[in-house]
Scaffold this motif. Structure first.
Motif, PDB file in Angstrom:
ATOM      1  N   TRP A 213      97.836 -29.915  49.575  1.00 33.74           N
ATOM      2  CA  TRP A 213      96.579 -30.394  48.998  1.00 33.74           C
ATOM      3  C   TRP A 213      95.427 -30.142  49.964  1.00 33.74           C
ATOM      4  CZ3 TRP A 213      92.881 -33.977  50.405  1.00 33.74           C
ATOM      5  CH2 TRP A 213      91.923 -34.273  49.429  1.00 33.74           C
ATOM      6  N   LEU A 214      95.641 -30.349  51.254  1.00 33.38           N
ATOM      7  CA  LEU A 214      94.586 -30.110  52.232  1.00 33.38           C
ATOM      8  C   LEU A 214      94.154 -28.652  52.228  1.00 33.38           C
ATOM      9  CD1 LEU A 214      95.965 -32.284  55.176  1.00 33.38           C
ATOM     10  CD2 LEU A 214      93.861 -32.720  53.883  1.00 33.38           C
ATOM     11  N   ILE A 215      95.132 -27.736  52.145  1.00 38.81           N
ATOM     12  CA  ILE A 215      94.789 -26.310  52.092  1.00 38.81           C
ATOM     13  C   ILE A 215      94.006 -26.003  50.827  1.00 38.81           C
ATOM     14  CG2 ILE A 215      95.720 -23.958  51.952  1.00 38.81           C
ATOM     15  CD1 ILE A 215      98.142 -24.967  53.554  1.00 38.81           C
ATOM     16  N   SER A 216      94.405 -26.604  49.698  1.00 38.43           N
ATOM     17  CA  SER A 216      93.717 -26.342  48.430  1.00 38.43           C
ATOM     18  C   SER A 216      92.276 -26.829  48.459  1.00 38.43           C
ATOM     19  CB  SER A 216      94.463 -27.005  47.270  1.00 38.43           C
ATOM     20  OG  SER A 216      94.237 -28.402  47.235  1.00 38.43           O
ATOM     21  N   SER A 244      92.469 -22.144  48.613  1.00 44.18           N
ATOM     22  CA  SER A 244      91.422 -23.119  48.347  1.00 44.18           C
ATOM     23  C   SER A 244      90.954 -22.970  46.903  1.00 44.18           C
ATOM     24  CB  SER A 244      90.249 -22.896  49.305  1.00 44.18           C
ATOM     25  OG  SER A 244      89.211 -23.816  49.040  1.00 44.18           O
ATOM     26  N   ALA A 245      90.978 -24.069  46.143  1.00 42.64           N
ATOM     27  CA  ALA A 245      90.614 -24.019  44.724  1.00 42.64           C
ATOM     28  C   ALA A 245      90.096 -25.374  44.288  1.00 42.64           C
ATOM     29  CB  ALA A 245      91.819 -23.620  43.875  1.00 42.64           C
ATOM     30  N   ILE A 378     105.413 -26.269  37.887  1.00 45.79           N
ATOM     31  CA  ILE A 378     104.776 -25.173  37.142  1.00 45.79           C
ATOM     32  C   ILE A 378     103.258 -25.285  37.070  1.00 45.79           C
ATOM     33  CG2 ILE A 378     106.864 -24.762  35.805  1.00 45.79           C
ATOM     34  CD1 ILE A 378     105.605 -26.172  33.453  1.00 45.79           C
ATOM     35  N   PHE A 379     102.687 -26.239  37.793  1.00 41.94           N
ATOM     36  CA  PHE A 379     101.235 -26.343  37.877  1.00 41.94           C
ATOM     37  C   PHE A 379     100.821 -26.282  39.345  1.00 41.94           C
ATOM     38  CE2 PHE A 379     102.235 -28.354  33.843  1.00 41.94           C
ATOM     39  CZ  PHE A 379     101.288 -27.797  32.997  1.00 41.94           C
ATOM     40  N   PRO A 380      99.693 -25.646  39.633  1.00 42.47           N
ATOM     41  CA  PRO A 380      99.260 -25.502  41.035  1.00 42.47           C
ATOM     42  C   PRO A 380      98.767 -26.824  41.609  1.00 42.47           C
ATOM     43  CG  PRO A 380      97.576 -24.636  39.558  1.00 42.47           C
ATOM     44  CD  PRO A 380      98.766 -24.983  38.695  1.00 42.47           C
ATOM     45  N   THR A 381      98.651 -26.844  42.917  1.00 45.29           N
ATOM     46  CA  THR A 381      98.333 -28.075  43.641  1.00 45.29           C
ATOM     47  C   THR A 381      97.039 -28.719  43.169  1.00 45.29           C
ATOM     48  OG1 THR A 381      99.497 -27.262  45.590  1.00 45.29           O
ATOM     49  CG2 THR A 381      97.887 -29.001  45.945  1.00 45.29           C
ATOM     50  N   GLU A 382      96.036 -27.913  42.848  1.00 44.87           N
ATOM     51  CA  GLU A 382      94.735 -28.485  42.501  1.00 44.87           C
ATOM     52  C   GLU A 382      94.746 -29.242  41.173  1.00 44.87           C
ATOM     53  OE1 GLU A 382      94.514 -24.014  41.370  1.00 44.87           O
ATOM     54  OE2 GLU A 382      95.331 -25.271  42.986  1.00 44.87           O
ATOM     55  N   ILE A 383      95.759 -29.043  40.309  1.00 54.71           N
ATOM     56  CA  ILE A 383      95.828 -29.789  39.040  1.00 54.71           C
ATOM     57  C   ILE A 383      97.227 -30.395  38.816  1.00 54.71           C
ATOM     58  CG2 ILE A 383      93.978 -28.541  37.863  1.00 54.71           C
ATOM     59  CD1 ILE A 383      96.223 -26.854  36.498  1.00 54.71           C
ATOM     60  N   ARG A 384      98.046 -30.445  39.843  1.00 51.65           N
ATOM     61  CA  ARG A 384      99.438 -30.883  39.674  1.00 51.65           C
ATOM     62  C   ARG A 384      99.526 -32.325  39.150  1.00 51.65           C
ATOM     63  NH1 ARG A 384     101.540 -28.920  44.143  1.00 51.65           N
ATOM     64  NH2 ARG A 384     102.326 -27.116  42.977  1.00 51.65           N
ATOM     65  N   ALA A 385      98.844 -33.258  39.787  1.00 54.13           N
ATOM     66  CA  ALA A 385      98.912 -34.657  39.360  1.00 54.13           C
ATOM     67  C   ALA A 385      98.254 -34.847  37.996  1.00 54.13           C
ATOM     68  CB  ALA A 385      98.252 -35.558  40.398  1.00 54.13           C
ATOM     69  N   THR A 386      97.197 -34.103  37.722  1.00 58.30           N
ATOM     70  CA  THR A 386      96.541 -34.174  36.414  1.00 58.30           C
ATOM     71  C   THR A 386      97.497 -33.752  35.311  1.00 58.30           C
ATOM     72  OG1 THR A 386      94.402 -33.650  37.440  1.00 58.30           O
ATOM     73  CG2 THR A 386      94.569 -33.379  35.053  1.00 58.30           C
ATOM     74  N   LEU A 445     107.254 -23.366  45.996  1.00 59.04           N
ATOM     75  CA  LEU A 445     106.457 -24.133  45.048  1.00 59.04           C
ATOM     76  C   LEU A 445     105.229 -23.355  44.577  1.00 59.04           C
ATOM     77  CD1 LEU A 445     106.403 -26.865  43.635  1.00 59.04           C
ATOM     78  CD2 LEU A 445     104.993 -27.739  45.513  1.00 59.04           C
ATOM     79  N   ASN A 446     104.557 -22.647  45.487  1.00 61.71           N
ATOM     80  CA  ASN A 446     103.359 -21.921  45.075  1.00 61.71           C
ATOM     81  C   ASN A 446     103.699 -20.782  44.117  1.00 61.71           C
ATOM     82  OD1 ASN A 446     104.464 -20.505  47.540  1.00 61.71           O
ATOM     83  ND2 ASN A 446     102.827 -19.056  46.998  1.00 61.71           N
TER      84      ASN A 446
END
Length: 454
Positions: A213-216, A244-245, A378-386, A445-446
């Motif tokens: 998450w920090l990298i994103s 970064s996204a 199957i979802f990237p870090t920037e929207i994983r929890a969403t 994961l990525n």
């Protein structure tokens, strides 16, 4: 020559670039993180389970109607759609802050239940409690997924579902013991989850932020400090593959993630709706099959519950060895067939009925643990929890519909029609999985979360 679909084709023989997170050995850090993350589902199962002991006393004291009792029982599920907002905040603000704050909120809400003076106050608190408990799922599971080694990722995440069952079982023991305190025992019963919540909040303090998450968020210096603290001073960010996204809510509903969102919502709702219905009405369903005597019904209900637990345990044990599609599709089909058989042969002997319920309960273990695994992979870090919170909300809507539909269906269509309809719902989930389920086993994961062609 056709190009293989990276969503549904198995991993290629070429080894992905190694990195310090995906290829780390399973360490004491991972075990501790898994235990602390598992506390959320345990607390959920416990908090939802104890209401069954408190509600009869509450109903007697406040002279509640059956409608009010039903509303209070399902109140935590009513707040689940609001969890989407918390999932989005987790992607915006980070895992670490929400990881502790949410458990603290659960604890305070449980304490507040002790002091309620009427059903409206209790209803509001239990809706808020449902939001807070549901929010912990995307918060904790995304943090765990982002630290988990790829060879153990499914097992560590799958353990969360087992802990829900363990928490629910603990609720029966604690609830039965606290009932001995007299007519005000219900207050202590509703307060009891706060003890677990307070302990869990303290244990979670000090958990590091997810380096992914920090990298994103472009905070690579902080991410490097985290991986060096967790994996050693020589650890680097090489090969982790995060970029970064910005976190944009609408991305979940845009290509290429729209299909994944539809897949997660469909298979999750179609797998959990029958489970909730059978859990809630196992005695009534078994009675409808003309099992002889209350003792036989009680034994059958206990056996079905034990087989549900056994199914999730078995699925968790093989989760990192089997392809994800294999663990999802075949058990889903077997579970659907068992439900349809119960409808087609509703006049079968008691032993056949219990065996078919057992087959269903064992088989659905695979789809059950994948409800937690797939959204995180199957979802990237920037929207994983969403994305996880959206899938959770859709599934709980399905669970509410399933729970309320079963008694109505039993009255209008009988046991045969009820089981056939429930089986068809399950079959829809199986077919959608056959068409849309991705293969992510063994992938970093990525890479599992990457868009097609990326």
């Amino acid at each position: 020559m056709t190009t293989p679909d990276p969503l549904t084709s198995p991993p290629t023989s070429a080894r992905p670039a190694s990195n310090v997170i995906d290829d780390a050995p399973l360490t004491a850090f991972h075990r501790k993180l898994t235990m602390f993350c598992s506390g959320g589902p345990f607390l959920d199962g416990f908090a939802l389970g104890v209401i069954g002991f408190a509600l009869p006393q509450i109903a007697d004291q406040w002279q509640l109607s059956g409608t009010w009792q039903g509303i209070l029982a399902v109140a935590p599920l009513l707040g689940i759609p609001a969890v989407v907002g918390v999932g989005y905040l987790t992607d915006r603000l980070g895992r670490r802050i929400m990881y502790v704050a949410d458990i603290a909120a659960i604890t305070l809400l449980c304490i507040a239940q002790f002091f309620v003076t009427g059903p409206v106050e209790l209803l509001v608190l239990r809706v808020l409690l449902g939001i807070a408990i549901g929010a912990d799922y995307p918060i904790a599971s995304s943090l765990l997924a982002e630290f988990a080694p790829r060879k153990s990722r499914a097992k560590l995440i799958g353990l969360q579902t087992i802990m829900w069952t363990a928490g629910n079982a603990a609720a029966y023991l604690v609830g039965a013991a606290l009932l001995q305190l007299g007519p005000e025992a219900w207050r202590w019963i509703l307060l009891s989850p706060a003890v677990i919540g307070a302990l869990l909040a303290v244990l979670r303090i000090g958990t590091p932020e997810s380096p992914r998450w920090l990298i994103s968020k472009g905070r690579t210096d902080e991410a490097l400090r985290v991986v060096q603290k967790v994996y050693g001073p020589d650890a680097t960010l090489d090969g982790i593959g995060e970029e970064s996204a910005p976190t944009r809510f609408q991305l979940v509903f845009q290509s290429p993630y729209l299909q994944r969102t539809i897949f997660v919502g469909t298979f999750w709702a179609c797998s959990i709706a029958p489970v909730y219905a059978i859990y809630a009405f196992a005695p009534k369903l078994l009675e409808a099959f003309d099992l002889s005597g209350k003792g036989a019904v009680d034994i059958g209900s206990v056996l079905v519950g034990l087989f549900f637990l056994a199914g999730t345990i078995l699925a968790t044990l093989v989760a990192d060895r089997w392809r994800r599609r294999t663990l999802l599709i075949w058990p889903f089909m077997i579970a659907s067939a068992a439900l349809l058989a119960l409808g087609a042969f509703s006049d079968a002997t008691a032993i056949v009925v219990v065996i078919l319920f057992a087959v269903y309960a064992l088989a659905i273990g695979g789809p059950t643990i994948l409800q937690w695994i797939y959204p995180n992979e199957i979802f990237p870090t920037e929207i994983r929890a969403t994305a996880f919170s959206i899938g959770l909300s859709v599934s709980r809507i399905g669970a509410i519909i399933g729970t309320f539909a079963v008694p109505v269906l039993l009255e209008r269509t009988g046991i045969s029609g009820t089981m056939i309809i429930v089986g068809v719902v399950s079959a829809v989930g199986a077919v959608s999985s056959l068409v849309m389920a991705p293969e992510t086993n063994g992938r970093p994961l990525n890479e599992a979360a990457a868009p097609r062609g990326r």
